[in-house]
Write an enzyme that holds these catalytic residues in place. Sequence first.
Site, PDB file in Angstrom:
ATOM      1  CD  GLU A  61      -7.356  -5.946   2.531  1.00 30.49           C
ATOM      2  OE1 GLU A  61      -7.460  -5.884   1.410  1.00 30.49           O
ATOM      3  OE2 GLU A  61      -6.538  -5.273   3.191  1.00 30.49           O
ATOM      4  CG  HIS A 101      -8.242   4.403   0.483  1.00 25.62           C
ATOM      5  ND1 HIS A 101      -8.741   4.150   1.712  1.00 25.62           N
ATOM      6  CD2 HIS A 101      -9.599   4.710  -0.159  1.00 25.62           C
ATOM      7  CE1 HIS A 101      -9.715   4.553   2.040  1.00 25.62           C
ATOM      8  NE2 HIS A 101     -10.483   4.883   0.833  1.00 25.62           N
ATOM      9  CB  THR A 141      -5.879   4.795   8.738  1.00 23.15           C
ATOM     10  OG1 THR A 141      -5.700   3.682   7.932  1.00 23.15           O
ATOM     11  CG2 THR A 141      -5.856   4.302  10.139  1.00 23.15           C
ATOM     12  CB  THR A 142      -9.684   2.128   6.369  1.00 18.74           C
ATOM     13  OG1 THR A 142      -9.164   2.596   5.317  1.00 18.74           O
ATOM     14  CG2 THR A 142     -10.981   1.629   6.371  1.00 18.74           C
ATOM     15  NE  ARG A 148      -7.811  11.672   4.772  1.00 21.92           N
ATOM     16  CZ  ARG A 148      -8.402  10.850   6.005  1.00 21.92           C
ATOM     17  NH1 ARG A 148      -7.675  10.249   6.680  1.00 21.92           N
ATOM     18  NH2 ARG A 148      -9.595  11.279   6.169  1.00 21.92           N
ATOM     19  NE  ARG A 178       7.121  21.336   3.313  1.00 26.71           N
ATOM     20  CZ  ARG A 178       8.548  21.535   3.478  1.00 26.71           C
ATOM     21  NH1 ARG A 178       9.259  21.647   2.697  1.00 26.71           N
ATOM     22  NH2 ARG A 178       9.111  21.300   4.918  1.00 26.71           N
ATOM     23  CG  ASN A 213      -1.889   0.970   1.268  1.00 27.90           C
ATOM     24  OD1 ASN A 213      -1.596   2.297   1.062  1.00 27.90           O
ATOM     25  ND2 ASN A 213      -2.900   0.845   1.700  1.00 27.90           N
ATOM     26  N   GLY A 249       0.958  -1.354   4.250  1.00 26.58           N
ATOM     27  CA  GLY A 249       1.697   0.020   3.908  1.00 26.58           C
ATOM     28  C   GLY A 249       2.468   0.601   4.909  1.00 26.58           C
ATOM     29  CG  HIS A 250       1.933   3.335   8.856  1.00 26.40           C
ATOM     30  ND1 HIS A 250       1.803   4.407   8.521  1.00 26.40           N
ATOM     31  CD2 HIS A 250       2.632   3.222  10.264  1.00 26.40           C
ATOM     32  CE1 HIS A 250       2.131   5.118   9.604  1.00 26.40           C
ATOM     33  NE2 HIS A 250       2.584   4.638  10.673  1.00 26.40           N
ATOM     34  NE  ARG A 286      -8.561   7.630   3.596  1.00 22.86           N
ATOM     35  CZ  ARG A 286      -9.439   7.425   4.628  1.00 22.86           C
ATOM     36  NH1 ARG A 286     -10.809   8.181   4.641  1.00 22.86           N
ATOM     37  NH2 ARG A 286      -9.286   6.480   5.511  1.00 22.86           N
ATOM     38  CD  GLU A 328      -6.854  -0.015   0.403  1.00 24.65           C
ATOM     39  OE1 GLU A 328      -7.374   0.931   0.941  1.00 24.65           O
ATOM     40  OE2 GLU A 328      -6.437  -1.003   0.635  1.00 24.65           O
ATOM     41  CG  HIS A 360      -6.006  -1.393   9.245  1.00 20.07           C
ATOM     42  ND1 HIS A 360      -6.272  -0.551   8.008  1.00 20.07           N
ATOM     43  CD2 HIS A 360      -5.813  -0.856  10.257  1.00 20.07           C
ATOM     44  CE1 HIS A 360      -6.331   0.576   8.693  1.00 20.07           C
ATOM     45  NE2 HIS A 360      -6.017   0.719   9.878  1.00 20.07           N
ATOM     46  CG  HIS A 407       1.267   4.630   4.338  1.00 20.50           C
ATOM     47  ND1 HIS A 407       0.384   4.906   5.142  1.00 20.50           N
ATOM     48  CD2 HIS A 407       0.627   3.492   3.694  1.00 20.50           C
ATOM     49  CE1 HIS A 407      -0.475   3.979   5.484  1.00 20.50           C
ATOM     50  NE2 HIS A 407      -0.300   3.100   4.625  1.00 20.50           N
TER      51      HIS A 407
HETATM   52  N1  PXP Z   1      -5.968  -2.919   3.584  1.00 20.11           N
HETATM   53  C1  PXP Z   1      -6.984  -1.885   3.417  1.00 20.11           C
HETATM   54  C2  PXP Z   1      -8.184  -2.279   2.974  1.00 20.11           C
HETATM   55  C3  PXP Z   1      -6.511  -0.547   4.006  1.00 20.11           C
HETATM   56  O1  PXP Z   1      -7.462   0.352   4.140  1.00 20.11           O
HETATM   57  C4  PXP Z   1      -5.099  -0.482   4.439  1.00 20.11           C
HETATM   58  C5  PXP Z   1      -4.965   0.959   5.012  1.00 20.11           C
HETATM   59  O2  PXP Z   1      -4.966   2.039   4.248  1.00 20.11           O
HETATM   60  C6  PXP Z   1      -4.361  -1.524   4.395  1.00 20.11           C
HETATM   61  C7  PXP Z   1      -4.742  -2.882   3.756  1.00 20.11           C
HETATM   62  C8  PXP Z   1      -3.016  -1.244   4.875  1.00 20.11           C
HETATM   63  O3  PXP Z   1      -2.828  -1.039   6.164  1.00 20.11           O
HETATM   64  P1  PXP Z   1      -1.416  -0.470   6.694  1.00 20.11           P
HETATM   65  O4  PXP Z   1      -0.797   0.863   6.161  1.00 20.11           O
HETATM   66  O5  PXP Z   1      -1.816  -0.285   8.329  1.00 20.11           O
HETATM   67  O6  PXP Z   1      -0.314  -1.409   6.516  1.00 20.11           O
END
Ligand code: PXP
Length: 234
Positions: free
Chosen positions: A148, A43, A100-101, A49, A18, A7, A210-211, A45, A70, A188, A10
């Site tokens: 998921e 994602h 976040t979601t 953002r 910026r 993902n 992702g994060h 949105r 997403e 997530h 981030h």
């Molecule tokens: N899967 C979904 C459906 C999400 O909404 C997210 C967060 O954007 C992720 C996976 C990844 O989550 P994380 O960034 O916490 O790893």
Amino acid sequence: MAKLGINIDHVATIRQARMGIEPDPVFAAGIAEQNGADQITIHLREDRRHILDRDVKILRKTIQTKMNLEMASTDEMMKIASDIKPDTVTLVPEKREELTTEGGLLLTNAHLSVIRKLKQAGIEVSVFIEPDLKMISKAKEMGADAVEIHTGKYANLKDESEISQEVEVIRKAAHFIKKLGMRVVAGHGLNYFNTQRLVELGIIEEFNIGHSIISKAVFSGLATAVSNMKTIVE
Ligand code: PXP
């Protein structure tokens, strides 16, 4: 072997701090793919953002693995998805005020036509829901191809016995999803400490993370970044 979706929202979040052009999530996608990513997850949105429409359009042309978009089930997003045709659409809940979601999608009858339309456009549909057996049955009834599992609760737990209980909930949910003939995905809050345990269940086919990866990348790249700037300043 489980697949890894990266993902890259981030990276776009840092760019949007910026409102400039760097770091570009399109570059991030290329690096992720060159290093083993099986899929790029983004994602888009409503409030834009992080990921922008421009990113979605360019990424559709540059991603060489799979594109997982997403999105919320809105008319605007349905139009974008049917134009862009990602490999997969993951339907997620979306609230403007959330960081976040938070929490999985509550499937209602309104999702039926959304799922049908996406599938008619040749797009695989995944739904991001809690590991709840009733909601999983509903996903199947509505024609979802994949589920998921929202692993946020698992990721936030600290107590070992609560963690074990939640892993069991996820394990049962994953087997149920598979039994119903849908693809088993999880994501997530997964990081370098809590992912292995879910991999060991041997049932989850894909992880979207992702994060934690982008956070680690900041530190694995920081030394080189400082030293390159030091050379210029000297
Ligand atoms: N899967 C979904 C459906 C999400 O909404 C997210 C967060 O954007 C992720 C996976 C990844 O989550 P994380 O960034 O916490 O790893």
